[in-house]
Scaffold this active site. Sequence first.
Site, PDB file in Angstrom:
ATOM      1  N   GLN A 262      -5.084 -16.096  12.269  1.00  8.59           N
ATOM      2  CA  GLN A 262      -4.731 -16.218  11.062  1.00  8.59           C
ATOM      3  C   GLN A 262      -4.220 -17.453  10.396  1.00  8.59           C
ATOM      4  O   GLN A 262      -4.121 -17.911   9.279  1.00  8.59           O
ATOM      5  CB  GLN A 262      -3.416 -15.030  11.184  1.00  8.59           C
ATOM      6  N   HIS A 265      -6.423 -19.253   7.866  1.00  8.02           N
ATOM      7  CA  HIS A 265      -6.875 -19.225   6.259  1.00  8.02           C
ATOM      8  C   HIS A 265      -6.416 -19.565   5.439  1.00  8.02           C
ATOM      9  O   HIS A 265      -7.442 -19.517   4.534  1.00  8.02           O
ATOM     10  CB  HIS A 265      -6.272 -17.022   6.823  1.00  8.02           C
ATOM     11  N   GLU A 332       1.202  -6.712   7.956  1.00 12.93           N
ATOM     12  CA  GLU A 332      -0.636  -6.432   7.344  1.00 12.93           C
ATOM     13  C   GLU A 332      -1.401  -6.624   9.124  1.00 12.93           C
ATOM     14  O   GLU A 332      -2.215  -5.056   8.900  1.00 12.93           O
ATOM     15  CB  GLU A 332      -1.207  -7.798   6.756  1.00 12.93           C
ATOM     16  N   HIS A 333      -1.228  -7.125   9.803  1.00 10.34           N
ATOM     17  CA  HIS A 333      -2.054  -7.265  10.998  1.00 10.34           C
ATOM     18  C   HIS A 333      -0.798  -7.161  12.403  1.00 10.34           C
ATOM     19  O   HIS A 333       0.012  -8.029  12.188  1.00 10.34           O
ATOM     20  CB  HIS A 333      -2.735  -8.249  11.283  1.00 10.34           C
ATOM     21  N   ASP A 366     -11.412  -8.063  11.956  1.00  9.63           N
ATOM     22  CA  ASP A 366     -11.510  -8.064  11.076  1.00  9.63           C
ATOM     23  C   ASP A 366     -12.933  -8.367  11.050  1.00  9.63           C
ATOM     24  O   ASP A 366     -13.758  -8.682   9.639  1.00  9.63           O
ATOM     25  CB  ASP A 366     -11.814 -10.204  10.921  1.00  9.63           C
ATOM     26  N   HIS A 425       7.049  26.916 -23.493  1.00  7.84           N
ATOM     27  CA  HIS A 425       5.731  26.974 -22.251  1.00  7.84           C
ATOM     28  C   HIS A 425       6.012  28.657 -21.952  1.00  7.84           C
ATOM     29  O   HIS A 425       5.020  28.936 -21.372  1.00  7.84           O
ATOM     30  CB  HIS A 425       6.365  26.325 -20.956  1.00  7.84           C
TER      31      HIS A 425
END
Length: 441
Positions: A262, A265, A332-333, A366, A425
């Site tokens: 990770q 990235h 996220e993961h 991924d 109404h």
Amino acid sequence: MISRIDLRGDALPEGPALRDLLPRADFDVQAALEKVRPICEAVHHRGDAALIDFAEKFDGVRLESVRVPARALTDALAALDPAVRAALEESIRRARMVHRAQRRTTHTTQVVPGGSVTEKWVPVERVGLYAPGGRSVYPSSVIMNVVPAQEAGVPSIALASPAQAEFGGLPHPTILAACALLGVDEVYAAGGATAVAMFAHGTESCPPANMVTGPGNIWVAAAKRYFTGKIGIDAEAGPTEIAVLADDTADPAHVAADLISQAEHDPLAAAVLVTDSVELADAVEKELEPQVAATKHIEDRIRPALAGRQSAIVLVDGVEEGLRVVDAYGAEHLEIQTADAAAVADRVRNAGAIFIGPWAPVSLGDYAAGSNHVLPTGGCACHSSGLSVQSFLRGIHIVDYTKDALADVAHHVVTLAEAEDLPAHGAAIKARFGWKVPEGK
């Protein structure tokens, strides 16, 4: 290379107090918003001309046209490495299996005799999908965006990816090849905030979209925030992140490799290990140095990511406390590398995607697990989901009542209308029954 946070001993705090103790990258979307505002307005007022100017400014290439010619897509697919094509096709096949199973069906509930509510699911008319193209090329993101949109039945799908000077102003050829494999022929050479603005406002060459999805940098996130309300978005995606909850049964070489995967990235990528084993923490630290030295992107991405405030080894008293930490973090993961990992994973409440045991690393998700990798970041997994078929669908309720069914409940409707001081109404009900409300049941 990576810091430690020791949360052992004292009782863990609750809620925001615990979240404040955990590592997180600085990601100020609001500050970036002011910088993308003039870009978005320029695209609004000048259309394709603005896109061409911004491509020259940001990507270093002067475009003749923002729309990618159809021939460029077929040429890219023809030139694609056969091994890469086979891998993309398998990724597409698996993603289709998973996302096809997410389709929603129309359902009718018979509330009373003569009164029903039907929920039907309708795809958005047009989506603009974004595939990043900065530090890396992401044909996998093309798949993760296109497949759920197609399986949802979206009739009009367009994709944008940054212009590349190396390829004559076209997006990366592997991006184009992935589009060709998926049957997406409307592709634009536009990147970052300019791509989002193009889809939001529309230009001479690109009709406006109802929704924009896809990962990207802070400028993409800021542009999505700018247009929220005008278009639908999936999320304001921040830097990618992995959290690994592990005990002394985990293999330190695996854990180190996954943290590094990770970190490559982006220098803001987050790599977090939560463990109750000091021995594992020590062993992972020992593994990091030789594994980092043996890979690419060391000084520009991996080292700053691992050394940044967003990454850490978090020590806890046990797996129970570790679960509280990862739920507060909302990764996220999230990898679970503990004894009885499936049972531990079943107790997790907050994560974009969960990877169970030593043979389900994030890298699998991924590319080829079949799951979607467009996931909530920055703790948003506490309230948001990843991209799915549902992201592209709208549920519409259809109410169908007969006269007798309305008469049966009319007195309740009138009572509630009067309780809310909305007499008109109630009058809309009374008018249907000669201004005398049936007693009902």
